[in-house]
Design a protein around this motif. Structure first.
Motif, PDB file in Angstrom:
ATOM      1  N   HIS A  19      36.259  94.367  50.272  1.00 42.30           N
ATOM      2  CA  HIS A  19      36.443  93.069  50.878  1.00 42.30           C
ATOM      3  C   HIS A  19      35.250  92.737  51.767  1.00 42.30           C
ATOM      4  O   HIS A  19      34.951  93.704  52.507  1.00 42.30           O
ATOM      5  CB  HIS A  19      37.709  93.021  51.612  1.00 42.30           C
ATOM      6  N   HIS A  57      41.554  87.159  45.768  1.00 39.45           N
ATOM      7  CA  HIS A  57      40.736  87.159  46.935  1.00 39.45           C
ATOM      8  C   HIS A  57      39.492  86.054  46.833  1.00 39.45           C
ATOM      9  O   HIS A  57      39.280  85.422  47.872  1.00 39.45           O
ATOM     10  CB  HIS A  57      40.338  88.457  47.119  1.00 39.45           C
ATOM     11  N   LYS A  58      38.737  86.331  45.795  1.00 34.37           N
ATOM     12  CA  LYS A  58      37.279  85.818  45.927  1.00 34.37           C
ATOM     13  C   LYS A  58      37.496  84.087  45.601  1.00 34.37           C
ATOM     14  O   LYS A  58      36.817  83.442  46.148  1.00 34.37           O
ATOM     15  CB  LYS A  58      36.363  86.318  44.604  1.00 34.37           C
ATOM     16  N   PRO A  93      41.458  84.312  49.963  1.00 30.00           N
ATOM     17  CA  PRO A  93      40.922  85.486  50.621  1.00 30.00           C
ATOM     18  C   PRO A  93      41.538  86.157  51.834  1.00 30.00           C
ATOM     19  O   PRO A  93      42.367  85.373  52.526  1.00 30.00           O
ATOM     20  CB  PRO A  93      39.563  84.561  51.366  1.00 30.00           C
ATOM     21  N   ASP A 112      36.000  88.009  55.388  1.00 32.85           N
ATOM     22  CA  ASP A 112      37.368  87.551  55.045  1.00 32.85           C
ATOM     23  C   ASP A 112      38.301  88.315  56.009  1.00 32.85           C
ATOM     24  O   ASP A 112      39.534  87.993  55.832  1.00 32.85           O
ATOM     25  CB  ASP A 112      37.775  88.004  53.822  1.00 32.85           C
ATOM     26  N   TYR A 121      38.748  94.302  46.360  1.00 36.53           N
ATOM     27  CA  TYR A 121      38.348  92.864  46.580  1.00 36.53           C
ATOM     28  C   TYR A 121      38.718  92.205  45.049  1.00 36.53           C
ATOM     29  O   TYR A 121      38.046  92.817  44.003  1.00 36.53           O
ATOM     30  CB  TYR A 121      36.945  92.785  46.920  1.00 36.53           C
TER      31      TYR A 121
END
Length: 401
Positions: free
Chosen positions: A117, A306-307, A311, A121, A302
């Motif tokens: 991550h 999430h991207k 997030p 974030d 990650y």
């Protein structure tokens, strides 16, 4: 894994930089191609009567998969390099076999392509505001394209067959179950953490409760206040971080918000709930969950979700939540699981989203965004349909009350 001749649509590199560029990872691409052939045939995702992948650009697909794993898998779909007429079913097959997609002897290679991550974030106060804005402040009109009239963006609880006409009553059934479980009625001091677009707050106020809701989304706050006024009820909605709330409340409600808190801040979240709950009060949480061993394996990973979608978050397990709340005076008093209902909810949302996708351009969203959200909704549906994910309503209180 049918190959088709049509080329993917152009991707705007300014808006989607990592989707627009195919990595050069030739060796990793060849390894991914061999693994894909093995897994695809074993799971029946190659040519056949079941759900299949259609590759428009096999080389690009395998290079992305080889370099970036599941992030590359998702970005390849965003780029239009693969598709499926039965997308949720393909993803359900993959989710059901997630633990064995990569042979055990090769799983050590994950460390070379699993990203961590980004620190940006993290869910400190500034990060939490940014993370929430990146999803929930996209556009109220966007969410209005696929949500029902209650504007409820969480799992519904169906009483029978899941159809579009049953979705709004199913959302009310879900909300009312939490309100009943926490004793919300005339004069109850209610705090809601994570407003959504106001339906829970409105239903609590209609019971005669004194309702305060807090959110980090300016878009949600504005619409929730308008909806409450239109419903003729008094609701306070504050643009505020949950850590800054003060007061004492008989019932605290929070629906699918803890997933966005981040594991680092779960103890803080639990301590805040403990501090705010009045003697004899109850807390009603609705949360997506996963098995504990999966959560432990995924906690530092990650992901594509999430991207591009949520997030900074982590889906908890029940043992993890029990341990976190165990460090406070709070205890989990009751649990209720209804994961298959979430699969139905997402199926209905996705069908509505695709039916109204022609309106996205008017709202400023391009074809890559349409594919991104189509994958997100299908991916989520598959998680619940396969049993990889579940959703629970939890009731918490102090052990001595």
């Amino acid at each position: 894994m049918t190959q088709v001749a049509s080329r993917p649509a152009a991707v705007d590199p300014a808006r989607w930089p990592d989707v627009a560029v195919v990595p050069r990872a030739r060796l990793r691409g060849r390894i991914a191609a061999a693994l894909l052939d093995r897994v695809g045939r074993r799971l029946g995702l190659l040519d056949g009567p079941g759900p299949t992948l259609r590759l428009r650009d096999p080389q690009a697909f395998c290079r992305r998969l080889g370099r970036d794993g599941l992030i590359g898998f998702g970005e390849s779909y965003q780029a239009g390099e693969w598709d499926s007429d039965r997308l949720p079913e393909v993803l359900t097959v993959l989710a059901a076999h997630a633990d064995v997609l990569v042979p055990r002897r090769l799983q050590w290679l994950r460390r070379f392509y699993v990203a961590r991550h980004p620190r940006t974030d993290a869910n400190d106060r500034a990060g939490a505001r940014s993370n929430i804005a990146r999803h929930y402040d996209l556009s109220n009109d966007l969410f209005g394209l696929f949500l029902d009239d209650t504007m409820t963006y969480s799992a519904a609880l169906f009483g029978g067959p899941a159809t579009w006409d049953d979705l709004a009553p199913a959302q009310h059934r879900k909300i009312d179950r939490l309100l009943d479980a926490t004793g919300v009625g005339p004069g109850t001091r209610v705090l809601e953490i994570g407003t959504g677009w106001g339906e829970l707050a409105i239903r609590a106020a209609r019971r005669g409760a004194v309702v305060r809701s807090v959110t980090l989304s300016a878009e949600q706050r504005d619409l929730a206040l308008r909806r409450a006024a239109g419903a003729g009820v008094a609701v306070t909605v504050d643009l505020m971080d949950y850590r800054d709330v003060r007061g004492e409340y008989d019932a605290i409600l929070s629906v699918e918000m803890i997933e966005a808190v981040g594991e680092e801040y779960w103890p803080t979240y639990a301590a805040v709930l403990d501090r705010l709950l009045a003697p004899g009060g109850r807390i009603g949480l609705q949360t997506i969950t996963m098995r504990h061993e999966r959560m432990v394996a995924a906690r530092y990973t990650y992901t594509w979700m999430h991207k591009y979608i949520f997030p900074g978050g982590l889906i908890p397990s029940l043992p993890a939540l029990s341990a976190v709340f165990g460090r406070t005076r709070l205890r989990i008093l009751d649990t209720f699981a209804f994961g298959p209902h979430y699969a139905d909810t997402l199926r209905l949302w996705r069908a509505r989203f695709l039916d109204r996708a022609g309106e996205l351009a008017r709202l400023g969203f391009d074809e890559t965004f349409r594919r991104t959200w189509n994958l997100y909704l299908a991916y989520s549906e598959a998680g619940f349909a396969s049993g990889y994910l579940d959703v629970h309503q939890l009731v918490l209180g102090r052990a001595d009350t």
